[in-house]
Design an enzyme around this catalytic site. Structure first.
Site, mmCIF file in Angstrom:
data_model
loop_
_atom_site.group_PDB
_atom_site.id
_atom_site.type_symbol
_atom_site.label_atom_id
_atom_site.label_comp_id
_atom_site.label_asym_id
_atom_site.label_seq_id
_atom_site.Cartn_x
_atom_site.Cartn_y
_atom_site.Cartn_z
ATOM 1 N N ALA A 65 48.824 50.424 30.826
ATOM 2 C CA ALA A 65 47.785 51.241 30.067
ATOM 3 C C ALA A 65 46.467 50.263 30.105
ATOM 4 O O ALA A 65 46.206 49.436 30.228
ATOM 5 C CB ALA A 65 48.280 51.264 28.568
ATOM 6 N N GLY A 111 52.568 49.654 30.937
ATOM 7 C CA GLY A 111 52.640 51.193 31.235
ATOM 8 C C GLY A 111 52.844 51.846 32.452
ATOM 9 O O GLY A 111 53.518 52.789 32.631
ATOM 10 N N GLU A 114 56.551 51.485 32.982
ATOM 11 C CA GLU A 114 57.313 52.418 31.957
ATOM 12 C C GLU A 114 57.080 53.853 32.740
ATOM 13 O O GLU A 114 57.888 54.708 32.689
ATOM 14 C CB GLU A 114 56.487 52.496 30.671
ATOM 15 C CG GLU A 114 56.607 51.322 29.873
ATOM 16 C CD GLU A 114 56.008 51.195 28.428
ATOM 17 O OE1 GLU A 114 54.780 50.892 28.708
ATOM 18 O OE2 GLU A 114 56.478 51.454 27.360
ATOM 19 N N GLU A 134 53.515 43.055 27.387
ATOM 20 C CA GLU A 134 53.048 43.643 26.038
ATOM 21 C C GLU A 134 53.046 42.389 25.085
ATOM 22 O O GLU A 134 51.923 42.313 24.227
ATOM 23 C CB GLU A 134 53.536 44.735 25.454
ATOM 24 C CG GLU A 134 53.086 46.019 26.248
ATOM 25 C CD GLU A 134 53.893 46.480 27.493
ATOM 26 O OE1 GLU A 134 54.767 45.594 28.167
ATOM 27 O OE2 GLU A 134 53.794 47.629 28.034
HETATM 28 N N1 CAA Z 1 43.889 47.543 31.657
HETATM 29 C C1 CAA Z 1 42.331 47.541 31.854
HETATM 30 N N2 CAA Z 1 42.116 46.749 33.102
HETATM 31 C C2 CAA Z 1 43.036 46.186 33.882
HETATM 32 C C3 CAA Z 1 44.148 46.218 33.645
HETATM 33 C C4 CAA Z 1 44.628 46.895 32.687
HETATM 34 N N3 CAA Z 1 45.872 47.111 32.081
HETATM 35 N N4 CAA Z 1 44.864 45.571 34.735
HETATM 36 C C5 CAA Z 1 43.745 45.091 35.302
HETATM 37 N N5 CAA Z 1 42.754 45.320 35.057
HETATM 38 C C6 CAA Z 1 41.318 45.168 35.657
HETATM 39 C C7 CAA Z 1 41.115 43.884 35.367
HETATM 40 O O1 CAA Z 1 40.519 43.635 34.023
HETATM 41 C C8 CAA Z 1 40.132 43.505 36.374
HETATM 42 O O2 CAA Z 1 38.731 44.260 36.131
HETATM 43 P P1 CAA Z 1 37.249 43.476 36.318
HETATM 44 O O3 CAA Z 1 37.318 43.524 37.670
HETATM 45 O O4 CAA Z 1 36.208 44.447 35.815
HETATM 46 O O5 CAA Z 1 37.365 42.306 35.451
HETATM 47 C C9 CAA Z 1 40.618 44.356 37.573
HETATM 48 O O6 CAA Z 1 41.419 45.287 37.006
HETATM 49 C C10 CAA Z 1 41.376 43.456 38.571
HETATM 50 O O7 CAA Z 1 42.274 42.652 37.763
HETATM 51 P P2 CAA Z 1 42.278 40.951 37.793
HETATM 52 O O8 CAA Z 1 40.946 40.547 38.270
HETATM 53 O O9 CAA Z 1 42.840 40.656 36.591
HETATM 54 O O10 CAA Z 1 43.449 40.803 39.100
HETATM 55 P P3 CAA Z 1 44.413 39.602 39.231
HETATM 56 O O11 CAA Z 1 44.695 39.809 40.772
HETATM 57 O O12 CAA Z 1 43.719 38.328 38.724
HETATM 58 O O13 CAA Z 1 45.594 39.929 38.238
HETATM 59 C C11 CAA Z 1 47.180 41.251 37.040
HETATM 60 C C12 CAA Z 1 46.362 41.066 38.252
HETATM 61 C C13 CAA Z 1 47.906 40.012 37.026
HETATM 62 C C14 CAA Z 1 47.896 42.506 37.210
HETATM 63 C C15 CAA Z 1 46.230 41.343 36.067
HETATM 64 O O14 CAA Z 1 45.116 42.218 36.233
HETATM 65 C C16 CAA Z 1 46.786 41.701 34.609
HETATM 66 O O15 CAA Z 1 47.498 40.916 33.928
HETATM 67 N N6 CAA Z 1 46.814 42.906 34.125
HETATM 68 C C17 CAA Z 1 47.216 43.330 32.831
HETATM 69 C C18 CAA Z 1 48.755 43.642 32.825
HETATM 70 C C19 CAA Z 1 49.094 44.204 31.470
HETATM 71 O O16 CAA Z 1 48.875 43.384 30.383
HETATM 72 N N7 CAA Z 1 49.627 45.181 31.259
HETATM 73 C C20 CAA Z 1 50.113 45.887 30.099
HETATM 74 C C21 CAA Z 1 48.989 46.808 29.408
HETATM 75 S S1 CAA Z 1 49.386 47.177 27.878
HETATM 76 C C22 CAA Z 1 50.348 48.442 28.005
HETATM 77 O O17 CAA Z 1 50.660 48.968 29.013
HETATM 78 C C23 CAA Z 1 50.813 48.964 26.521
HETATM 79 C C24 CAA Z 1 51.520 50.280 26.797
HETATM 80 O O18 CAA Z 1 53.015 49.995 26.884
HETATM 81 C C25 CAA Z 1 51.397 51.429 26.303
#
Ligand code: CAA
Length: 259
Positions: A65, A111, A114, A134
């Site tokens: 998400a 998500g 999911e 999460e």
């Molecule tokens: N939401 C918003 N933005 C996201 C994102 C997310 N889930 N995942 C990645 N992005 C964005 C980053 O913020 C980044 O944006 P900027 O260039 O503007 O800084 C861009 O995508 C590229 O990502 P990274 O620079 O972080 O890329 P990386 O290769 O260093 O890392 C990754 C990759 C490990 C996937 C890392 O992006 C990450 O940890 N992402 C988040 C994963 C996460 O926590 N997902 C769960 C979300 S909560 C959820 O899903 C709740 C639910 O159940 C409803």
């Protein structure tokens, strides 16, 4: 015209590509709405027999998400976010009367995993990495992950993935039964399409009844989904959630106060 979702219909297969590659295809409100709309349009379209779901680019299926969009939500807004997601996308896909195959081409996190788990079948490329991170954000999965992950891989493995917030690689996912097949990245879509074509030889009506019957068996005790929606919202009222999401946006490790 959709902005974040590309739909291509060929030879009975609707290929749905989530297309926000700069955000690693993270699911913002609009993307979820577009996915929901796409599935509603497929329902009565006789040209669509099987749906294949994937992410654009080689890096991510869907990285979850959109954290930026919900970082300042209240508990009530969090509950609403989860509830709307369940009703308009994740349950719709799970209950879809035509086979849905997720082709996981990279990160499938939160998500994103999911979404893949709401599909009937998952095929992963060798570079795919899957997880429910999460709890590292002070949150729980809100789009069915607390229910569908244990259904697919068993409670013990699900708890380990949920508590550790760690990703597993494609081989481990295969070994867990989280995905049905692992293939080279360049063979992913072809494999999904071949599978889709093989399903199409069978009765589409009968396959719809298969979905209904399999899901009915899984839904015993479905109160878990309601508990997830409420608990997801409750997380938004915690200090840990504020720290977890702020740390993510500030690109640092969280230091959870535990409250
Ligand atoms: N939401 C918003 N933005 C996201 C994102 C997310 N889930 N995942 C990645 N992005 C964005 C980053 O913020 C980044 O944006 P900027 O260039 O503007 O800084 C861009 O995508 C590229 O990502 P990274 O620079 O972080 O890329 P990386 O290769 O260093 O890392 C990754 C990759 C490990 C996937 C890392 O992006 C990450 O940890 N992402 C988040 C994963 C996460 O926590 N997902 C769960 C979300 S909560 C959820 O899903 C709740 C639910 O159940 C409803």
């Amino acid at each position: 015209m959709m902005e974040y979702v590309i739909v291509e219909i060929n030879d009975g297969i609707a290929l749905v590509t989530i297309n926000r590659p700069k955000q690693l295809n993270a699911l913002n409100k609009q993307t979820l709405e577009e996915i929901g709309e796409a599935f509603e349009a497929f329902r009565d379209n006789n040209e669509v027999k099987v749906v294949v779901l994937t992410g654009s680019g080689e890096k991510a299926f869907v990285a979850g998400a959109d954290i930026k969009e919900f970082a300042d939500f209240s508990g009530a807004q969090g509950t609403e976010l989860a509830k709307t997601g369940h009703m308009t996308v994740f349950n719709i896909i799970e209950e879809f009367p035509k086979p849905v195959i997720a082709a996981i081409n990279g990160f499938a996190l939160g998500g994103g995993l999911e979404l893949a788990m709401s599909a009937h079948i998952r095929i992963a490329s060798m570079n795919a990495r899957m997880g429910l991170p999460e709890t590292s954000l002070g949150l729980i999965p809100g789009y069915g992950g607390t229910q569908r992950l244990p259904q697919l891989i068993g409670k013990g493995r699900a708890f380990e993935m949920l508590f550790s917030a760690k990703m597993i690689d494609a081989e481990t996912a295969l070994n867990y039964g989280l995905v049905n097949h692992v293939v080279a990245p360049e063979e992913l879509l072809e494999t999904a399409q071949k599978m889709a074509s093989s399903f199409m030889k069978n009765s589409i009506v009968a396959m719809g009844f298969v979905v209904e019957a399999v899901n009915a068996g899984m839904l015993e005790g479905a109160i878990g989904y309601d508990v997830e929606v409420q608990a997801f919202g409750d997380c938004f009222e915690t200090e840990d959630f504020k720290e977890g999401t702020t740390a993510f946006l500030e690109k640092r490790k969280p230091s959870f106060p535990g409250a």
